[in-house]
Design an enzyme around this catalytic site. Structure first.
Site, short mmCIF file in Angstrom:
data_model
loop_
_atom_site.label_atom_id
_atom_site.label_comp_id
_atom_site.label_asym_id
_atom_site.label_seq_id
_atom_site.Cartn_x
_atom_site.Cartn_y
_atom_site.Cartn_z
N CYS A 97 0.84 -1.20 0.00
CA CYS A 97 0.00 0.00 0.00
C CYS A 97 0.88 1.25 0.00
CB CYS A 97 -1.00 -0.03 1.16
SG CYS A 97 -2.34 1.16 0.92
N HIS B 27 -4.02 -4.55 -0.08
CA HIS B 27 -3.57 -5.07 1.22
C HIS B 27 -3.62 -6.60 1.20
CE1 HIS B 27 -3.20 -1.43 3.67
NE2 HIS B 27 -4.09 -0.93 2.83
N GLU C 186 -2.61 -8.61 3.31
CA GLU C 186 -2.96 -9.12 4.65
C GLU C 186 -4.46 -9.08 4.91
OE1 GLU C 186 -1.73 -6.21 3.95
OE2 GLU C 186 -2.37 -4.66 5.36
#
Lengths: 197, 258
Positions: A77, A178, A180
């Site tokens: 990001c 993202h 994650e």
């Protein structure tokens, strides 16, 4: 394998660390240039504003380390945006590992900024980062600035304009989304970067 | 193309997920981690945890559960309730939340919105607005709606506040239409349309979902970016996978459930 998460104060540090733990990798959190330079893999997460993040990297004296780093490096990001030469967000010079400038995304009718939500990845060229990730696979984005599609782009996404969603140039890689927080698709990208797939 | 989002809202009270009707009479639905995992598996695009005890009582709340959720969940989540300062927001974000949602504290001190946007970027800053139509036909903002005893009607119109929070740095707006909340008669389409017309950031509809058709209407008629719902998901009367199939059949772009 020693994986170091660069502690530049990004708010998603914890989330990235947990995602790596779900892959069985216990990453070290560090703001120490020597630790970072000796890692097998380096991840630069980031949530926040570009100018504040660069101030933090300068305060930790990590800018020369990250410019010189010869290990595989993944920016996430804002961390990916910092890899470019500069950002329009605060008009700040960045790390210069990738050529180009990060610009504000343009609002258009029906195109709201920030770009927030799940959007499909469009592969632009073959890359080990995309192994096992199908064309159109959804990833979670939350950002208001983006880099244009360039030679370093391995996957793009579209929100009004097309922009760089995954980049790679030699040892330097980045994801605008993202991983994650992108379910199985994000987990796969992290595994591909770490070579633990 | 950006998908429209389905967001289950989990009201958290004393470490458990609860549900009330018209913001009152709360009953326990289940454990936070169990519900978070269930909705992730069903294909929720994002989760909102709304700490309903925190704000009106002004007490410190144990948010250890934020970190526990961050460890097990690989979709984004937002924490709302009781966040009134940059430091409190930092604690929640560092524990693993992706966004923070601010409501009453932003009404008390609107400068907070800009402070949060400067510290974390505006994409982290969600503004929750509790809105109700007054007798004169105007939608106005309510503050401290966590319990009926504390709820205050403000002179501020909802549309004026929507414009102000965007100027100050809001990255997303969640519009809780209090008149339709919990009664399953549908989202307040007229109000959502009015807010959409002045809202250039992502807009999330909240309050009133009872049937799949209500979700379709919010996307198709009010052009919202996301819909939030609680009880229809908690009691299983609407399954997210089935909801998404129906939305797609109605031409609304949604993320595939994997």
């Amino acid at each position: 394998m020693r994986v170091v998460l660069v502690d530049a104060g990004g708010a998603n540090l914890g989330s990235v660390r947990y995602a790596l733990q779900r892959l069985g990798v216990d990453a070290v959190l560090s703001g120490d240039g020597d630790v970072i330079a000796r890692a097998d893999r380096v991840i630069l997460p980031g949530v926040g504003a570009a100018a504040a993040a660069m101030r933090r990297l300068r305060a930790l004296d990590l800018v020369p380390t990250l410019r010189r780093l010869d290990r595989p490096l993944l920016g996430i990001c804002l961390g990916m945006q910092l890899l470019f030469e500069s950002s329009a967000e605060g008009d700040v010079a960045c790390l210069g590992r990738l050529s180009g400038r990060v610009e504000a995304m343009r609002a258009m009718p029906g195109i709201r900024i920030p770009h927030m939500g799940w959007n499909g990845l469009r592969p632009c060229r073959a890359s080990s980062l995309l192994r096992g990730i199908a064309a159109g696979a959804p990833a979670y984005f939350v950002h208001g600035y983006a880099a244009a599609v360039s030679a370093a782009t391995v996957a793009s996404a579209e929100h009004g304009d097309a922009f760089a969603a995954v980049v790679q140039d030699g040892e330097v890689a980045g994801a605008q989304f993202h991983p994650e927080r992108s379910g199985a698709v994000g987990q796969r990208l992290l595994a591909n970067f770490l070579g633990v797939a | 193309m950006l998908s429209r989002r389905i967001i289950p809202c989990l009201d958290v009270k004393d470490g458990q997920v609860v549900k009330g009707v018209r913001f009152r009479d709360h009953v326990v639905v289940g454990a936070i981690e169990d519900l978070a995992r269930r909705y992730r598996d069903e294909g929720a695009d994002e989760l909102v945890f709304y700490d309903i005890t925190a704000s009106p009582e002004g007490r410190r709340v144990d948010r250890g559960w934020v970190e526990r959720v961050a460890r097990i969940i690989d979709i984004p989540f937002c924490v709302a309730g009781g966040i009134g300062s940059v430091e409190q927001a930092r604690t929640v974000l560092h524990a693993g939340a992706d966004k923070v949602s601010i409501n009453s504290p932003a009404l008390r001190r609107p400068e907070l919105i800009g402070e949060l946007a400067d510290a974390f970027g505006r994409q982290c800053v969600v503004i929750g607005i509790d809105s109700l139509r007054d007798d004169d036909g105007q939608w106005r903002v309510r503050r401290d709606t966590g319990s009926t005893a504390t709820t205050q009607a403000l002179p501020l119109t909802t549309l004026a506040w929507v414009e102000e929070v965007q100027r100050r740095g809001a990255g997303e707006i969640v519009l809780n239409c209090m008149g339709s909340d919990g009664v399953r008669a549908g989202y307040d389409i007229a109000q959502l349309q009015a807010v959409r017309a002045v809202c250039a950031v992502p807009l999330v509809a909240s309050g009133g979902a009872g049937t799949v058709a209500h979700f379709v209407a919010a996307f198709a008629d009010a052009d919202v970016d996301a819909t939030l719902a609680a009880s229809v998901f908690h009691d299983g009367s609407i399954r997210i996978g089935e909801l998404k199939r129906e939305l797609r059949a109605n031409g609304i772009e949604v993320r595939d459930v994997c």
